[in-house]
Design a protein around this motif. Structure first.
Motif, PDB file in Angstrom:
ATOM      1  N   ASP A  53      48.151  36.945  31.600  1.00  0.00           N
ATOM      2  CA  ASP A  53      48.203  38.345  31.992  1.00  0.00           C
ATOM      3  C   ASP A  53      49.518  38.579  32.735  1.00  0.00           C
ATOM      4  OD1 ASP A  53      47.328  40.937  32.197  1.00  0.00           O
ATOM      5  OD2 ASP A  53      46.008  40.573  33.900  1.00  0.00           O
ATOM      6  N   VAL A  54      49.901  39.836  32.903  1.00  0.00           N
ATOM      7  CA  VAL A  54      51.155  40.178  33.577  1.00  0.00           C
ATOM      8  C   VAL A  54      50.848  40.853  34.908  1.00  0.00           C
ATOM      9  CG1 VAL A  54      53.279  41.524  33.428  1.00  0.00           C
ATOM     10  CG2 VAL A  54      52.332  40.462  31.376  1.00  0.00           C
ATOM     11  N   VAL A  55      51.515  40.368  35.963  1.00  0.00           N
ATOM     12  CA  VAL A  55      51.364  40.926  37.302  1.00  0.00           C
ATOM     13  C   VAL A  55      52.761  41.246  37.829  1.00  0.00           C
ATOM     14  CG1 VAL A  55      50.548  40.468  39.651  1.00  0.00           C
ATOM     15  CG2 VAL A  55      49.324  39.494  37.704  1.00  0.00           C
ATOM     16  N   GLU A  56      52.943  42.465  38.369  1.00  0.00           N
ATOM     17  CA  GLU A  56      54.237  42.830  38.940  1.00  0.00           C
ATOM     18  C   GLU A  56      54.322  42.333  40.376  1.00  0.00           C
ATOM     19  OE1 GLU A  56      57.158  46.659  39.736  1.00  0.00           O
ATOM     20  OE2 GLU A  56      55.276  46.961  38.676  1.00  0.00           O
ATOM     21  N   VAL A  57      55.440  41.676  40.700  1.00  0.00           N
ATOM     22  CA  VAL A  57      55.688  41.177  42.047  1.00  0.00           C
ATOM     23  C   VAL A  57      57.136  41.497  42.402  1.00  0.00           C
ATOM     24  CG1 VAL A  57      55.761  39.143  43.540  1.00  0.00           C
ATOM     25  CG2 VAL A  57      54.045  39.284  41.722  1.00  0.00           C
TER      26      VAL A  57
END
Length: 70
Positions: A53-57
């Protein structure tokens, strides 16, 4: 401004395919699009033991690797 796409950890499938751990792009929207496509490709082509999955940080995108199948 550079935006990085970082794979949280490389599973056996990623290592076997010699997948890079990081990609850098200049445009944030392009980086998000590439990160989502990359995660989807991993979900569809790897063994199914992990879910990506993609998580913005901080203006960067981390492809997280979770247990369980896609």
């Amino acid at each position: 401004m550079e935006h990085h796409i970082v794979v949280e950890k490389l599973c056996k499938c990623a290592n076997r395919k010699k997948m890079p751990r990081i990609k850098t792009l200049d445009d944030k929207e392009d980086a998000l699009r590439v990160a989502r496509a990359w995660a989807q490709q991993c979900n569809e082509s790897f063994c199914g033991e992990h879910e990506f999955d993609v998580v913005e940080v901080d203006n960067n995108f981390v492809i997280s690797v979770g247990e369980g199948s896609y």
